[in-house]
Write a protein that holds these residues in place. Structure first.
Motif, short mmCIF file in Angstrom:
data_model
loop_
_atom_site.label_atom_id
_atom_site.label_comp_id
_atom_site.label_asym_id
_atom_site.label_seq_id
_atom_site.Cartn_x
_atom_site.Cartn_y
_atom_site.Cartn_z
N LEU A 1 -0.16 13.21 -7.76
CA LEU A 1 -1.44 12.51 -7.30
C LEU A 1 -1.05 10.70 -7.28
O LEU A 1 -0.16 10.57 -7.95
CB LEU A 1 -2.16 12.58 -8.84
CG LEU A 1 -2.52 13.91 -9.15
CD1 LEU A 1 -3.58 13.87 -10.42
CD2 LEU A 1 -3.52 14.51 -8.11
N VAL A 2 -1.80 10.31 -6.40
CA VAL A 2 -1.72 8.68 -6.32
C VAL A 2 -3.08 8.23 -6.86
O VAL A 2 -4.10 8.69 -6.42
CB VAL A 2 -1.18 8.35 -5.00
CG1 VAL A 2 -2.08 8.64 -3.84
CG2 VAL A 2 -0.96 6.80 -4.79
N GLU A 3 -3.01 7.27 -7.40
CA GLU A 3 -4.13 6.69 -8.14
C GLU A 3 -4.54 5.29 -7.45
O GLU A 3 -3.61 4.38 -7.32
CB GLU A 3 -4.01 6.67 -9.44
CG GLU A 3 -5.48 5.90 -10.05
CD GLU A 3 -5.38 5.72 -11.83
OE1 GLU A 3 -5.73 4.63 -12.28
OE2 GLU A 3 -5.02 6.71 -12.26
N CYS A 4 -5.80 4.90 -6.81
CA CYS A 4 -6.28 4.01 -6.29
C CYS A 4 -6.26 2.86 -7.40
O CYS A 4 -7.01 2.99 -8.50
CB CYS A 4 -7.61 4.17 -5.43
SG CYS A 4 -8.18 2.55 -4.98
N TRP A 5 -5.73 1.90 -7.26
CA TRP A 5 -5.64 0.73 -8.19
C TRP A 5 -7.05 0.03 -8.35
O TRP A 5 -7.11 -0.55 -9.53
CB TRP A 5 -4.66 -0.21 -8.00
CG TRP A 5 -4.89 -1.06 -6.62
CD1 TRP A 5 -4.36 -0.81 -5.35
CD2 TRP A 5 -5.67 -2.24 -6.43
NE1 TRP A 5 -4.90 -1.65 -4.45
CE2 TRP A 5 -5.55 -2.41 -4.96
CE3 TRP A 5 -6.41 -2.98 -7.19
CZ2 TRP A 5 -6.47 -3.58 -4.46
CZ3 TRP A 5 -6.98 -4.16 -6.50
CH2 TRP A 5 -6.95 -4.40 -5.49
N VAL B 1 -5.20 4.14 3.34
CA VAL B 1 -6.72 3.40 2.86
C VAL B 1 -7.40 4.46 2.32
O VAL B 1 -7.98 5.42 2.48
CB VAL B 1 -7.22 2.99 4.38
CG1 VAL B 1 -8.68 2.42 3.96
CG2 VAL B 1 -6.50 2.09 5.20
N CYS B 2 -7.92 3.79 0.94
CA CYS B 2 -8.64 4.92 0.10
C CYS B 2 -10.07 5.09 0.75
O CYS B 2 -10.58 4.07 1.09
CB CYS B 2 -8.82 4.16 -1.39
SG CYS B 2 -9.92 4.93 -2.45
N SER B 3 -10.52 6.11 0.68
CA SER B 3 -11.70 6.70 1.48
C SER B 3 -12.94 6.03 0.50
O SER B 3 -14.01 5.92 1.17
CB SER B 3 -11.89 8.26 1.64
OG SER B 3 -11.89 8.75 0.10
N HIS B 4 -12.96 5.36 -0.51
CA HIS B 4 -13.84 4.86 -1.40
C HIS B 4 -13.91 3.59 -1.42
O HIS B 4 -14.95 2.94 -0.95
CB HIS B 4 -13.89 5.28 -2.77
CG HIS B 4 -14.64 4.62 -3.56
ND1 HIS B 4 -14.39 3.49 -4.66
CD2 HIS B 4 -16.18 4.75 -3.96
CE1 HIS B 4 -15.54 3.22 -5.25
NE2 HIS B 4 -16.33 3.91 -4.96
N GLY B 5 -12.76 2.97 -1.60
CA GLY B 5 -12.76 1.34 -1.49
C GLY B 5 -11.97 0.54 -0.62
O GLY B 5 -11.89 -0.60 -0.79
N ALA B 6 -11.56 1.25 0.42
CA ALA B 6 -10.85 0.65 1.59
C ALA B 6 -9.79 -0.29 1.07
O ALA B 6 -9.46 -1.36 1.47
CB ALA B 6 -11.91 0.13 2.47
N VAL B 7 -9.06 0.26 0.08
CA VAL B 7 -7.73 -0.63 -0.31
C VAL B 7 -6.38 0.04 -0.18
O VAL B 7 -6.36 1.60 -0.19
CB VAL B 7 -7.77 -1.36 -1.75
CG1 VAL B 7 -9.21 -2.15 -2.09
CG2 VAL B 7 -8.03 -0.09 -2.94
N SER B 8 -5.51 -0.70 -0.30
CA SER B 8 -4.01 0.41 -0.36
C SER B 8 -3.67 1.27 -1.28
O SER B 8 -3.62 0.81 -2.48
CB SER B 8 -2.94 -0.66 -0.14
OG SER B 8 -1.77 -0.16 0.00
N PRO C 1 -14.25 7.65 -8.41
CA PRO C 1 -15.57 7.66 -7.46
C PRO C 1 -15.36 8.17 -6.20
O PRO C 1 -16.25 8.51 -5.37
CB PRO C 1 -15.92 6.29 -7.60
CG PRO C 1 -14.81 5.43 -7.55
CD PRO C 1 -13.97 6.19 -8.45
N ALA C 2 -13.86 8.36 -5.42
CA ALA C 2 -13.50 8.94 -4.19
C ALA C 2 -14.42 10.33 -4.01
O ALA C 2 -13.99 11.27 -5.06
CB ALA C 2 -12.47 8.85 -3.74
#
Length: 115
Positions: free
Chosen positions: A65-69, A48-55, A86-87
């Motif tokens: 590195l893993v990038e939130c989509w 769970v992304c700490s900024h957008g709560a997505v996978s 933005p996280a």
């Protein structure tokens, strides 16, 4: 510490991620992004992304590195620290052990994030 089978070594190639749900200490499922970095090492962090709560496991993996989509935040898979806005908050990272062809993860106690 309770190690749980997350996947088999051959289930992930370098710079790939997958979602696994493991059992938390309270029996509730813990969503984990299992990531194999460019060097072939395995890492486990909260999915769970700490900024957008997505996978996070749906994002791209490049190097370590893993990038939130959703918004492009990037996290270091070794530490859980965000390296791209933005996280601003890290995500939990879990211990990984490879035993033979099995990848095991312990979600009981996340690793401490170094400052």
């Amino acid at each position: 510490m309770t190690k749980q089978l997350a996947c088999m070594v051959d289930d992930l190639g370098p710079e790939e991620a997958m979602l696994v749900e493991l059992d938390g200490v309270d029996g509730a499922p813990v969503p984990v992004a299992l990531v194999r970095d460019a060097d072939g090492d395995f890492h486990a962090l909260s999915d769970v992304c700490s900024h957008g709560a997505v996978s996070l496991s749906d994002g791209e993996v490049e190097g370590c590195l893993v990038e939130c989509w959703l918004h492009g935040s990037q996290f270091d898979v070794r530490t859980g620290k965000p390296v791209q806005l933005p996280a601003t908050q890290p995500v939990p990272v879990y211990p990984v052990t490879v035993e033979g062809d099995r990848v095991l993860v312990d979600v009981d106690e996340p690793l401490a994030v170094a400052s």
